[in-house]
Structures are given as C-alpha cells and as structure tokens.
Design an enzyme around this catalytic site. Structure first.
Site, PDB file in Angstrom:
ATOM      1  N   LYS A  18      25.517  24.095  -3.548  1.00 23.28           N
ATOM      2  CA  LYS A  18      26.820  23.629  -3.084  1.00 23.28           C
ATOM      3  C   LYS A  18      27.856  24.675  -3.464  1.00 23.28           C
ATOM      4  O   LYS A  18      28.086  24.937  -4.641  1.00 23.28           O
ATOM      5  CB  LYS A  18      27.147  22.289  -3.740  1.00 23.28           C
ATOM      6  CG  LYS A  18      28.531  21.780  -3.393  1.00 23.28           C
ATOM      7  CD  LYS A  18      28.740  20.378  -3.919  1.00 23.28           C
ATOM      8  CE  LYS A  18      30.177  19.945  -3.679  1.00 23.28           C
ATOM      9  NZ  LYS A  18      30.429  18.598  -4.198  1.00 23.28           N
ATOM     10  N   LYS A  62      25.119  23.225   1.298  1.00 27.52           N
ATOM     11  CA  LYS A  62      26.430  22.729   1.720  1.00 27.52           C
ATOM     12  C   LYS A  62      27.507  23.750   1.409  1.00 27.52           C
ATOM     13  O   LYS A  62      27.493  24.281   0.305  1.00 27.52           O
ATOM     14  CB  LYS A  62      26.694  21.433   0.949  1.00 27.52           C
ATOM     15  CG  LYS A  62      28.086  20.883   1.091  1.00 27.52           C
ATOM     16  CD  LYS A  62      28.250  19.683   0.197  1.00 27.52           C
ATOM     17  CE  LYS A  62      29.701  19.258   0.224  1.00 27.52           C
ATOM     18  NZ  LYS A  62      30.079  18.458  -0.877  1.00 27.52           N
TER      19      LYS A  62
HETATM   20  C1  PBG Z   1      32.213  15.333  -4.210  1.00 25.75           C
HETATM   21  C2  PBG Z   1      31.954  15.769  -2.812  1.00 25.75           C
HETATM   22  C3  PBG Z   1      32.721  16.621  -2.005  1.00 25.75           C
HETATM   23  C4  PBG Z   1      32.107  16.647  -0.763  1.00 25.75           C
HETATM   24  C5  PBG Z   1      30.985  15.838  -0.842  1.00 25.75           C
HETATM   25  N1  PBG Z   1      30.901  15.318  -2.130  1.00 25.75           N
HETATM   26  C6  PBG Z   1      33.986  17.335  -2.266  1.00 25.75           C
HETATM   27  C7  PBG Z   1      34.068  18.427  -3.222  1.00 25.75           C
HETATM   28  O1  PBG Z   1      33.102  18.839  -3.857  1.00 25.75           O
HETATM   29  O2  PBG Z   1      35.183  18.887  -3.387  1.00 25.75           O
HETATM   30  C8  PBG Z   1      32.616  17.394   0.427  1.00 25.75           C
HETATM   31  C9  PBG Z   1      32.223  16.852   1.725  1.00 25.75           C
HETATM   32  C10 PBG Z   1      33.027  17.301   2.897  1.00 25.75           C
HETATM   33  O3  PBG Z   1      33.875  18.201   2.830  1.00 25.75           O
HETATM   34  O4  PBG Z   1      32.772  16.737   3.945  1.00 25.75           O
HETATM   35  N2  PBG Z   1      31.856  16.256  -5.168  1.00 25.75           N
HETATM   36 ZN    ZN Z   2      32.810  15.856  -7.208  1.00 27.67          ZN
END
Ligand code: PBG
Ligand code: ZN
Length: 321
Positions: free
Chosen positions: A193, A246
């Site tokens: 991520k 992601k």
């Molecule tokens: C929480 C989370 C996020 C997303 C999914 N789970 C946001 C982040 O990490 O800031 C992002 C999903 C999206 O942008 O559609 N940690």
């Molecule tokens: Zn988070």
C-alpha cells in the site's frame, strides 16, 4: 506478405473467443461507507454516485448489489466519537459491527469484508496509536488492530483486511483469530500500500484525513518497487490468504511483478482518486465512458484476480456473468 491476426479480428465472435482477459462480476468488490444515525442516505461530494448509509438504509445498496450481481463488499465506517485509541472501532456494537450483522441479515449471500484500520476512529486521524512524540507506535497498534479484527469476527464478518501497514499485523491478527476459534476466517493483507495522493477523495468520504503530518512513515514510498515485493513476502509469511496492491492503475508494474513472483490470490484496489479522475473526465466529455472498462481490464490483465472498485455496480451492467 502476412496479415498477422487481422483475419481473426474481423469477426466479433472469434474476437471474443480469443480475448485473453475477461472480467467477471465475481472479480469485483464494492466499497460501502456506513455512518451512524438514522435515515441517512447522503451522497459523498468527493465520490459522486456513492453514499453514506446509516444502518437502516443499508438495504438500498444491498438491493442494488443483488440486482447487479455483485456479491462482495468491503466496509468503511464513519463515526462521531473519535479518541486517541480509536475505541469505536472495537466497540462490539460499533458501526461496522452493526453493519456486518445487518447486511448478513438482509442477504446472507453477500460476502462481507471489513477494512481493519484506525484512521477513521482516532481523533488524530493516523492509522495507529501515537507515542508522545507523535510517531506511530507499531507494536502498541498491533494490540488494538487485534481487538478490532476480533470484534468484527464476532459480528460475523467473512474476511478482514488490515490496511494499517504496521509491521507484523497479519501475524498479530492470525494469532488472535485462531486463539478465539476463528481459524477459518481469512485475512487479506493490504500488502503493498503506497503513500498516495490518489486516496484524497476517500479521506473526505471517510473523515480520515490526518490532523497533522502524513502517512509516509508507515505507507510505502512510490519510488520503490522491490520494497513492495518484500512487503508482500512478509504478509505471505505471516499467513495472509490474499495479498493486495493499492492503488492500481499507477501500480500495474507492481501488480504484474507480484503476480509473477508469488503464487497467491492477488487483489488490486482501484482507489477513490482513480474513480474520481475517470468520472470527472467522462463527465466533462474528455473521454468516452468505455475508459472505465479499459481501466479494469488493464488491472486484471496485469494479474489481479480481484478488484476493489467504486465502479463495481456500474460495470456489472455491462457484464453477462
Ligand atoms: C484506511 C484506508 C484508506 C483507503 C482504504 N483504507 C485511506 C488511507 O490509507 O489514507 C483508501 C481507499 C481509497 O482511496 O479509495 N487506511
Ligand atoms: Zn488507516
């Protein structure tokens, strides 16, 4: 002179027979935002076509999923009360716990995944517990993530998906789930991520923008591809059942590399910014809406078996199965 492939491209039946990549409804996972309160069905400004649903209105989206043939969703919660340890996240009667029970009651065929993180529940908006100096305390956070995952498990969730990016999170969750008899509950790791500007619209939708600093100390630096493989490997070794990359479209190289290197089910998350970008381009008439299918096929072609996408319901209309 040979006309390579041209003869086969003339007829749509054979063209379809030869398509290497096909998208199915069962590949797609729909994100759903659940909020506290009653009778709330409020469009999210940053994510046109997506809504905040209170528990009593969840039937609306569940009905749509059923009609569209999309049978899997991932839940995100929006809460009023936030504190330093994100206590609403592990409240057995919290918003996600209620939503899990409600969706299962409405339609037991729907596969319910819960995102496990703290940023939507902490008053500072970071994904973990902070030390006095404002840094995230990895090991302390693991204890809380474990409590959250266990609470979702008890509510009847089908899969947990930790998105916090703490080291050792898959193992911590696996242990607590096993100790409590949830040995068959799968874990999908948000393994690679990246710290990304593509999450912008989500943070508005989930009220989870950090009040100070950013997430670069725990999310990945997008300059690094090899590191992504190490993160994936760590999650696999800790017992992840599915791994994830992601965002998706700007990280197709990572998806492909992970797919070629690890024989594991792989999910890609086409995140909020990717959705917002395409929706706005189509709305402005800059691109034909077929760009949406093109984007999803590209993600699948790169090697993702599953795709979390805000387009799930829209593209389902174009898919036969
Ligand atoms: C929480 C989370 C996020 C997303 C999914 N789970 C946001 C982040 O990490 O800031 C992002 C999903 C999206 O942008 O559609 N940690
Ligand atoms: Zn988070």
């Amino acid at each position: 002179m040979f006309y390579r492939g041209r003869r086969l491209r003339r007829n749509s039946t054979i063209r379809s027979m030869l398509q290497e990549t096909k998208l199915y409804k069962s590949d797609l996972i729909l994100p759903i935002f659940v909020c506290e309160g009653e009778n709330i069905f409020q469009e999210i400004t940053s994510l046109k076509g997506h809504y905040h649903y209170s528990i009593d209105n969840l039937y609306k989206i569940v009905d749509q999923m059923k009609k569209a043939g999309i049978l899997s969703c991932i839940l995100f919660g929006i809460v009023e009360h936030k504190d330093a340890c994100g206590s609403e996240a592990y409240n057995d009667n919290g918003i996600i716990q209620q939503a899990i029970r409600k969706i299962k009651e409405l339609n037991n065929d729907i596969y319910v995944i819960a995102d496990v993180c703290m940023c939507e529940y902490t008053d500072h908006g970071h994904c973990g517990i902070l030390d006095d100096d404002g840094n995230v305390n990895n090991d302390e956070t693991l204890k809380y993530l474990s409590k959250i995952a266990l609470s979702y498990a008890k509510a009847g969730v089908d899969m947990v998906a930790p998105s916090d990016m703490m080291d050792g999170h898959i193992l911590a969750l696996r242990n607590i789930l096993d100790e409590n008899g949830f040995t068959n509950l799968p874990i999908m790791g948000y393994s690679a991520k990246f710290a990304s500007a593509y999450y912008g619209p989500f943070r508005e939708a989930a009220h989870s923008t950090p009040s100070f600093g950013d997430r670069q100390s725990y999310q990945m630096d997008y300059h690094n591809g090899q590191e992504a493989l190490r993160e994936v490997e760590a999650d696999i070794n800790e017992g992840a059942d599915i791994i994830m990359v992601k965002p998706a479209m700007a990280y197709l190289d990572i998806i492909k590399e992970v797919n070629l290197n690890y024989n594991m089910p792989l999910c890609a998350y086409q995140v909020s910014g990717e959705y917002a970008m395409l929706v706005s381009a189509v709305d402005q008439g800059l691109m034909n809406e077929s760009v949406i299918m093109e984007s999803l096929i590209a993600i699948k072609r790169a090697g993702a078996q599953l795709i979390i996408t805000y387009f799930a319901l829209d593209v389902a209309k174009e898919l036969n199965s």
